[in-house]
Design a protein around this motif. Sequence first.
Motif, mmCIF file in Angstrom:
data_model
loop_
_atom_site.group_PDB
_atom_site.id
_atom_site.type_symbol
_atom_site.label_atom_id
_atom_site.label_comp_id
_atom_site.label_asym_id
_atom_site.label_seq_id
_atom_site.Cartn_x
_atom_site.Cartn_y
_atom_site.Cartn_z
ATOM 1 N N GLY A 184 15.083 13.875 60.501
ATOM 2 C CA GLY A 184 15.629 12.541 60.309
ATOM 3 C C GLY A 184 16.786 12.489 59.353
ATOM 4 N N ASP A 185 17.498 13.627 59.184
ATOM 5 C CA ASP A 185 18.677 13.671 58.322
ATOM 6 C C ASP A 185 18.321 13.510 56.848
ATOM 7 N N ARG A 186 17.112 13.894 56.475
ATOM 8 C CA ARG A 186 16.743 13.918 55.061
ATOM 9 C C ARG A 186 16.878 15.346 54.553
ATOM 10 N N SER A 187 17.021 15.489 53.266
ATOM 11 C CA SER A 187 17.019 16.820 52.668
ATOM 12 C C SER A 187 16.236 16.762 51.373
ATOM 13 N N THR A 188 15.554 17.835 51.046
ATOM 14 C CA THR A 188 14.856 17.862 49.775
ATOM 15 C C THR A 188 15.881 17.902 48.657
ATOM 16 N N GLU B 43 22.737 13.506 66.701
ATOM 17 C CA GLU B 43 22.869 14.156 68.005
ATOM 18 C C GLU B 43 21.572 14.830 68.434
ATOM 19 N N THR B 44 20.739 15.206 67.462
ATOM 20 C CA THR B 44 19.454 15.830 67.762
ATOM 21 C C THR B 44 18.369 14.759 67.826
ATOM 22 N N PRO B 45 17.619 14.678 68.923
ATOM 23 C CA PRO B 45 16.571 13.652 69.018
ATOM 24 C C PRO B 45 15.561 13.759 67.876
ATOM 25 N N THR C 53 4.258 -0.892 58.703
ATOM 26 C CA THR C 53 4.463 0.045 59.796
ATOM 27 C C THR C 53 5.960 0.172 60.039
ATOM 28 N N ILE C 54 6.477 1.407 60.019
ATOM 29 C CA ILE C 54 7.910 1.615 60.213
ATOM 30 C C ILE C 54 8.128 2.691 61.273
ATOM 31 N N VAL C 55 9.148 2.489 62.079
ATOM 32 C CA VAL C 55 9.507 3.443 63.122
ATOM 33 C C VAL C 55 10.977 3.792 62.984
ATOM 34 N N ASP C 56 11.309 5.025 63.388
ATOM 35 C CA ASP C 56 12.679 5.516 63.349
ATOM 36 C C ASP C 56 12.867 6.420 64.553
ATOM 37 N N ALA C 57 13.811 6.090 65.410
ATOM 38 C CA ALA C 57 14.069 6.887 66.615
ATOM 39 C C ALA C 57 15.566 7.033 66.796
ATOM 40 N N THR C 58 16.011 8.253 67.143
ATOM 41 C CA THR C 58 17.444 8.485 67.307
ATOM 42 C C THR C 58 17.682 9.636 68.270
ATOM 43 N N GLY C 59 18.882 9.692 68.806
ATOM 44 C CA GLY C 59 19.256 10.772 69.705
ATOM 45 C C GLY C 59 20.435 10.390 70.562
ATOM 46 N N PRO C 60 20.868 11.284 71.473
ATOM 47 C CA PRO C 60 21.989 10.983 72.357
ATOM 48 C C PRO C 60 21.559 10.120 73.543
ATOM 49 N N VAL C 61 22.483 9.295 74.012
ATOM 50 C CA VAL C 61 22.265 8.509 75.221
ATOM 51 C C VAL C 61 22.846 9.234 76.427
ATOM 52 N N THR C 62 23.968 9.921 76.232
ATOM 53 C CA THR C 62 24.633 10.639 77.316
ATOM 54 C C THR C 62 24.575 12.140 77.061
ATOM 55 N N ASP C 63 24.741 12.916 78.119
ATOM 56 C CA ASP C 63 24.663 14.375 78.002
ATOM 57 C C ASP C 63 25.760 14.937 77.116
ATOM 58 N N ASP C 64 26.939 14.330 77.146
ATOM 59 C CA ASP C 64 28.032 14.853 76.324
ATOM 60 C C ASP C 64 27.974 14.340 74.883
ATOM 61 N N LYS C 65 26.949 13.570 74.546
ATOM 62 C CA LYS C 65 26.708 13.057 73.197
ATOM 63 C C LYS C 65 27.841 12.158 72.698
ATOM 64 N N SER C 66 28.553 11.546 73.618
ATOM 65 C CA SER C 66 29.592 10.602 73.220
ATOM 66 C C SER C 66 29.018 9.232 72.881
ATOM 67 N N ILE C 67 27.758 8.989 73.276
ATOM 68 C CA ILE C 67 27.054 7.760 72.901
ATOM 69 C C ILE C 67 25.715 8.158 72.279
ATOM 70 N N SER D 144 0.333 6.710 52.618
ATOM 71 C CA SER D 144 1.066 6.676 53.881
ATOM 72 C C SER D 144 0.719 7.897 54.717
ATOM 73 N N LEU D 145 0.873 7.726 56.017
ATOM 74 C CA LEU D 145 0.727 8.817 56.979
ATOM 75 C C LEU D 145 1.911 8.731 57.924
ATOM 76 N N ARG D 146 2.722 9.797 57.949
ATOM 77 C CA ARG D 146 3.928 9.812 58.770
ATOM 78 C C ARG D 146 3.856 10.955 59.779
ATOM 79 N N VAL D 147 4.196 10.630 61.024
ATOM 80 C CA VAL D 147 4.247 11.623 62.096
ATOM 81 C C VAL D 147 5.686 11.692 62.585
ATOM 82 N N GLU D 148 6.245 12.919 62.627
ATOM 83 C CA GLU D 148 7.632 13.120 63.027
ATOM 84 C C GLU D 148 7.707 14.182 64.120
ATOM 85 N N PHE D 149 8.600 13.973 65.055
ATOM 86 C CA PHE D 149 8.790 14.962 66.113
ATOM 87 C C PHE D 149 10.185 14.806 66.722
#
Length: 826
Positions: free
Chosen positions: A151-155, A277-279, A295-309, A821-826
């Motif tokens: 999720g673009d976090r870093s320690t 760009e990475t789901p 309750t919080i949700v976070d989802a991200t990734g490309p919409v198109t194959d060329d990752k322009s969206i 808290s309990l967080r599940v990420e994939f």
Amino acid sequence: MGSTLAIAAMGALALGSGVSDSPAQAAISPQERAGLMQSYRIPSGPLPGALNAFADLNGLQILYDADVTSRLKTVGLDGDFSVHEGLDRLLAGTGLSWRFAAKGKTVSIILAQNDRGVMNDASGAEALPAIDIGADRGKAKPATTGPQGPGDRSTGYRPSATAPTTLKTDASLMQTPMSIQAVTRQTMDDQQAITFRDALVSNVSGVTLTPNFFDNVVKVRGFQANTFKGGLLEFRFRHFDTTNLQSLDVVKGPAAMLFGRMEPGGLVNMVVKRPLETPYYSVEQQIGSYGLTRTIVDATGPVTDDKSILYRFNGEFFRSGSYRDVVNDRNVFLAPTVTLHPIEQFRMNIDFEYDNRTWVDDYAIYPAVAGGPANIPRSRYLSPAFITALTPDNMDRKRIAYDWTYDFLPDWSLTNRLSYSNAGYQTNNGFPFGFNQATGVLSRFLTYLPGYTDKNFATNLDLKGKFTTGPLEHSILAGFDYFNYFTPMYAGLSILGSSVNIYAPNYWQFENLAQAQTYTVLGQKWTGVYAQDTISFLDDTVHVLLGGRYDWAETWQSRYRTSAALANATYWASYDKGFSPRVAVLYQPWPWLSVYGNFTQSLGANQVTTQGATLPPQRGEQFEGGLKAEFFDKRLLLTMAYFDITKTNVPVTDPSNAANTLTIGKARSQGFELDLTGRIDDNWSVIANYTHNDVRTIVGTATDPVTAYNRQIAVVGSILPGSPRNYGNLWIKYDADGDLRGLSVAGGVNVSSDQLGDPANSFVLPSYALLNGMIAYTTTIAGFNVTAQLNVKNITDTVYYPSAGSRTTIMTGAPRTFMGSLRVEF
């Protein structure tokens, strides 16, 4: 590009916080060097400019064929990457590749095209001979903030190397002559900071609380801060949510040159999470004291194959009670974001937000008795609950914003930002009106506003670029911005309410709302133009910043409000204009050390008194000097600053007429700050800060102490309320490895000295120290990253009062609280 093309780049990478490599450091292999982490915010656009920025941040000199690279574009870098990952990302889709030379002390890089496609090791490419060079003293070493998390976090808590949204440039923080701090996403997650205030107050020096209906209001360096999102002003908003924030950037001192009219203490800019760009997907459930559930949700990734969206969606459902009687809070927050980059030199982000919140107002009504806070439970609720609890406040806010950048030439770009929000409110607020210390009876009045709407529009256009004149390198910024706020006609009540005995309160006393209404129309707008030039010379070790801004401001308000017709007829503007300069110099004798000084001025808002008279705008001025240093391969950032701020045209009460206001006031904030953030090594991270600050009235009302006490008037020499002289915070985190890998343990302390609670300096809030802790464990279950976490705040259940504004408005601190808290990420 059918033939093989070879492009070479060479550089020396000095490790450690010193100036030269030790024999042990020189023995580090190129592969190990390539794994070092750095924080980047390099925008998409022409490849040459991106490579130059990459070289500056990593202490590399890059040699390339300009005829080839001038035709190529890159998607840019935004986040934490190793040198290896950063080069891969910059060169993706260009047909070029790279390679390190196999020498220890120096690092040579080969960029090449191969007919068989892009190969990161450049195998099969005809490479130019490697050229070895010594260490370049004027270049920075990589910032190693730790491994990048999902999720673009870093320690680690080290802020990014640049803050382009906040500073409107891509300058390195080490080469920026002002104090800038940031609260990272990892910090907010580790501390489970849900609110804007929780995220800021303990993690940045110079930040304190102040009683206010708008819970996002904080003070920076003794004066109220202005709040921005994505570089645009957020005016009169309540309840900022941290769910979709990547960081909170704090700019210290007057920042009017870049952002317009504001308080001289500084500003807070909320940086929104961007699509990846990475789901990535995350679901987190939090539970805590007083019935809290989130309750919080976070989802991200490309919409198109060329990752322009790309897309990202953040959402929250939150419900909680409070340690304060009858107080509760409920919120639904939805925030989708889309990123578009149809061509490499253009990138656009579009943000949407919907926020619906219902809460019971909890203004800080809590009186002082004699020389300190009253001896009553901190849970006691002294607002008129018959109104506030039975007809809770509600906010329904919709916001849309965008920002786009177009790189029209190498090192030249245009950026446009725009936001519009429409927030509908129903609010019921109680205020203290008077207090009898002998009997304990507190009189109150209240405002009842059954419905009104705030509309905010903000936009700006920035042109930035670089050029050279002889030995001088110029980085220029020129811009224009516009802001418009409007609240259409609304009706409300402002009435004298019932009294309450603070020692034996009756929460449900009847309040008579059958009284005369008042009618109001409000509005503000301003236009500003600004320009600055950062001039660098002497092998990039000296940087001189020259800038200025001119503002045209209007403040509109109904002067008389007894009827709708009269409110419309007396709705007129007060006008003002002014120039805000900024001059600064920074000297960087070594890559790890910068020394700076600056002078800046700011223009504040127009003011209108209760009598309908227009007052001159407040103005601020600051002298600041400090240093910045980086240690442990740029993992750890140290900032120290001395500042002297004055604020003039402060409104004070006319001693001969309590209904009149004069602008003879002048306040001064003078002090020293220290911030230390980042990683000590792969296991230990730290946030440490300390503030010494003297904030007092230096021109005020001439009056006797009794009058000052009874009417809460500021006099010459009095300390501003809620301004501790010394305060600091420490948070240390340990990430285990070996058999205990996945375990994280953290602890911290917040300490504040005594502070005076009212303008007359008639009572004291005692000093306090709070202990906080965290334990978390992350493991992999069926391919999912699962994190269980527990935070405890105020472990010792200390009774404390974080701030006050008068003898009847004292903030109470929360008792011991738990949050799991309990967080599940994939």
